[in-house]
Design an enzyme around this catalytic site. Structure first.
Site, PDB file in Angstrom:
ATOM      1  CB  SER A   1      -0.897   0.024   1.239  1.00 50.22           C
ATOM      2  OG  SER A   1      -1.670   1.194   1.288  1.00 50.22           O
TER       3      SER A   1
ATOM      4  NE  ARG B   1      -3.184  -7.254  -4.055  1.00 51.71           N
ATOM      5  CZ  ARG B   1      -4.346  -7.688  -4.558  1.00 51.71           C
ATOM      6  NH1 ARG B   1      -4.711  -7.342  -5.790  1.00 51.71           N
ATOM      7  NH2 ARG B   1      -5.152  -8.444  -3.848  1.00 51.71           N
TER       8      ARG B   1
ATOM      9  CB  CYS C   1       1.977  -8.101 -16.747  1.00 50.61           C
ATOM     10  SG  CYS C   1       2.804  -8.998 -15.416  1.00 50.61           S
TER      11      CYS C   1
ATOM     12  CB  CYS D   1       2.822 -14.141 -10.736  1.00 48.29           C
ATOM     13  SG  CYS D   1       1.217 -13.467 -10.267  1.00 48.29           S
TER      14      CYS D   1
ATOM     15  CB  CYS E   1      -0.558  -6.941  -9.340  1.00 42.98           C
ATOM     16  SG  CYS E   1      -0.541  -7.241 -11.124  1.00 42.98           S
TER      17      CYS E   1
ATOM     18  CB  CYS F   1      -3.195 -10.919 -16.005  1.00 43.00           C
ATOM     19  SG  CYS F   1      -3.226 -11.948 -14.512  1.00 43.00           S
TER      20      CYS F   1
END
Length: 622
Positions: A110, A356, A562, A591, A594, A597
């Site tokens: 965050s 994210r 991405c 990966c 997030c 995709c």
């Protein structure tokens, strides 16, 4: 920290392996299984045409409340349940938190400036207990960026940061986990909720099953195979964060989105830098609009001066952007060369990176919050206040309210309620939704409901800024109308033939960096050889159809969208090509969870599922 994260397999001199069996109260019990038996099991699976996870006899555990997700919402729910148990007395309440990250807080990303309203209610003495909130923020300011300059803007009252703290949300979450465990909550990091379990009649939720471990890329069990475990619960709370895989399933099964706007999202990309003394201003908070995004693309940036000479900076790009040539990652990298940022970052050291998806739908997009046997809390429901760019306080409060509603059902004071529970196949959590609507969470989100959707207009940024300024400064949501989100984010994407390619500058290795160098800072790790958790439809021709559409019509959008270089459309010939002279490659080991995709793919044929528990990024100071 004292969280239990027992290893999946334990070697011994006798080379025995271990498999999860029924946990004792407060711990996971693992009984050894002989290697020859293990090999026999895996060879049996290997002789079958296809491994069927539904056919496995799994160990189960009965708990009162199962919380899927060890973020702020889930942990606050767990803490509140145990607080209520201590206040009211009664039999021991079993509360289990399943967290897919290897450690509590490892997957939490965050900004973050946190409003302590919910924390003050939950743990009033949080300072004395050592909560890692050490850097108070200033009031905050806003600036509008052009390509070379920046100008001050009016600062809406909703964005005031007076009394807030600039924090590492990952560290704060880890601290919340310690508080939960101290109260008797069973916290299990490294255990991913992989499948929803329903009651026998299919009308309610009875818990979740954790993911299998030790499957090969072909989906067949390896020698190290360990089946996931079923947690049967009277109440199941989904606290997976934005676009959670199980939350999506229950929303669809129980029609929780009927009559609601589509949920919309932004992709937040973030870095943490350690900067020079002469540019460090502890507590400073700045938000920006404008460059590097064009007027048709919603988004903005932040710059927070944290403690210890660290600054958090990032860019949020609305995933309803139109141009498939746009790369949120590269927009962020070139943004750092703007004089406003470069003057602070030059001579500093980049120490963290992450990304994210964030809920941006707001009030109109909140689904029905409960279903038979459970509820959605935190960002699984979508409580982010977009103008504030804050959602942690709302997520925490939602967890607390869900805990109170669950406790009333599990420990009813009225005999009539107790009888209705015993006769029902699933606990009724409707009281949680009523409590949310009576809380400050609801009124806060209702007040700002029109600000984000006001940007859905022909003038884009300019029209949205004009309306948002008027509403936030003067109207404050006290109007009879409600603007709506017209469509899902993926549907806003235009075809490449309608758009101009974007020429991004090459990274200089000082302020801007290539994407794989950035991913290396996330600590991302996935067990080698496991099946890809990024799924195309399980049908013949799916890869070819995906490539033909996404390359032919959208210029390989996923390769740009991405922020972790998971997707590539590489040149190929003959049988090696899937379509359009390209081979579709999924680098699932990169990966960072997030979820972009599955949100943005125009063909909506990528499904994000949980990998083996413990896989993914390892954030600590972000």
């Amino acid at each position: 920290m004292s969280f239990m994260s027992a290893p999946r397999t334990i070697a011994s001199s006798s080379r025995s392996l271990q498999i999860i069996l029924r946990p004792k109260r407060g711990s996971i019990y693992r009984a050894p299984i002989d290697r020859s038996q293990r090999l026999s099991v895996s060879r049996t699976f290997a002789t079958e045409a296809k491994f069927d996870p539904e056919a496995i006899e799994r160990d189960t555990d009965e708990v009162d409340v199962c919380i899927v997700g060890g973020g702020p919402a889930g942990l606050c729910a767990a803490i509140r349940l145990k607080q209520l148990e201590a206040e009211k007395g009664g039999d021991e309440l079993r509360v289990v938190v399943l967290e897919k990250g290897a450690e509590v807080g490892a997957h939490i990303l965050s900004g973050a400036v946190i409003q302590t309203k919910a924390l003050d209610e939950l743990i009033p003495d949080w300072k004395e207990k050592g909560a890692p909130l050490n850097q108070p923020s200033d009031e905050g300011s806003m600036r509008f960026l052009t390509a070379k300059s920046s100008f001050p803007m009016p600062h809406p009252p909703q964005m005031s940061n007076k009394g807030n703290y600039i924090v590492s949300l990952s560290r704060l979450t880890a601290w919340l986990g310690e508080q939960a465990e101290a109260l008797g909550v069973e916290v299990y990091p490294g255990f991913a909720g992989a499948r929803v379990l329903y009651t026998e009649d299919g009308t309610g939720v009875k818990g979740v099953c954790t993911g299998d471990v030790g499957l090969g890329k072909d989906g067949q069990p390896k020698d190290s195979f360990e089946p996931g475990m079923e947690f049967h619960a009277k109440v199941t709370l989904f606290a997976e964060g934005a676009h959670g895989s199980l939350s999506k399933q229950v929303q669809q099964k129980f029609n929780l989105r009927d009559g609601k706007d589509p949920q919309t999202y932004g992709l937040g990309i973030k870095e943490v830098w350690k900067v020079r003394d002469e540019v460090y201003e502890p507590g400073k908070v700045v938000h920006t609009l404008g460059w590097p995004l064009d007027f048709k693309t919603y988004g903005g940036s932040w710059l927070y001066h944290m403690e210890d000479n660290m600054v958090s900076l990032g860019l949020v790009v609305g995933l309803d952007y139109q141009n498939p040539y746009l790369s949120p990652y590269r927009e962020f990298q070139r943004m750092k060369h703007h004089p406003f940022f470069a003057n602070i970052l030059e001579g500093g050291e980049r120490i963290a990176y992450g990304a994210r998806a964030l809920n941006e739908g707001g009030f109109q997009s909140i689904p029905k919050l409960h279903f038979p046997g459970g509820a959605l809390i935190g960002c699984s429901a979508g409580f982010l206040n977009v103008p504030k760019i804050k959602g942690t306080h709302n997520a925490m409060k939602s967890g607390m309210l869900a805990a109170e509603a669950a406790f009333k059902q599990l420990r009813p004071e009225e005999e009539a309620v107790a009888e209705s529970i015993s006769e029902s196949s699933a606990v009724n959590m409707s009281g949680y939704e009523d409590a949310i609507k009576d809380s400050w969470v609801w009124s806060e989100l209702k007040e700002v409901r029109n600000l984000r959707p006001s940007f859905h207009n022909p003038l884009g940024l300019w029209g949205g800024m004009a309306y948002s300024g008027l509403d936030s400064m003067f109207l404050k949501g006290r109007v009879p109308w409600t603007f709506h989100h017209p469509t899902e984010d993926y549907a806003a994407t235009k075809r490449a033939s309608e758009c101009e390619p974007i020429d991004y500058p090459a990274p200089d290795g000082k302020l801007s960096f290539d994407i794989l160098t950035s991913v290396s800072l996330t600590g991302t790790n996935h067990a080698e050889g496991q099946p890809s958790h990024l799924k195309l439809p399980d049908e013949q021709g799916a890869r070819e159809r995906h490539t033909a559409a996404n390359v032919g019509e959208y210029a390989g959008l996923l390769g740009r969208a991405c922020p972790a270089a998971v997707y590539e459309y590489t040149d190929a010939e003959g049988a090696d090509a899937d379509a359009e002279g390209k081979k579709f490659v999924i680098n699932s080991q990169n990966c960072i969870h997030c979820k972009t995709c599955s949100i943005k793919t125009p063909t909506q044929d990528i499904t994000w599922t949980v990998p083996e528990g413990g896989g993914g990024p390892k954030y600590s100071i972000t």
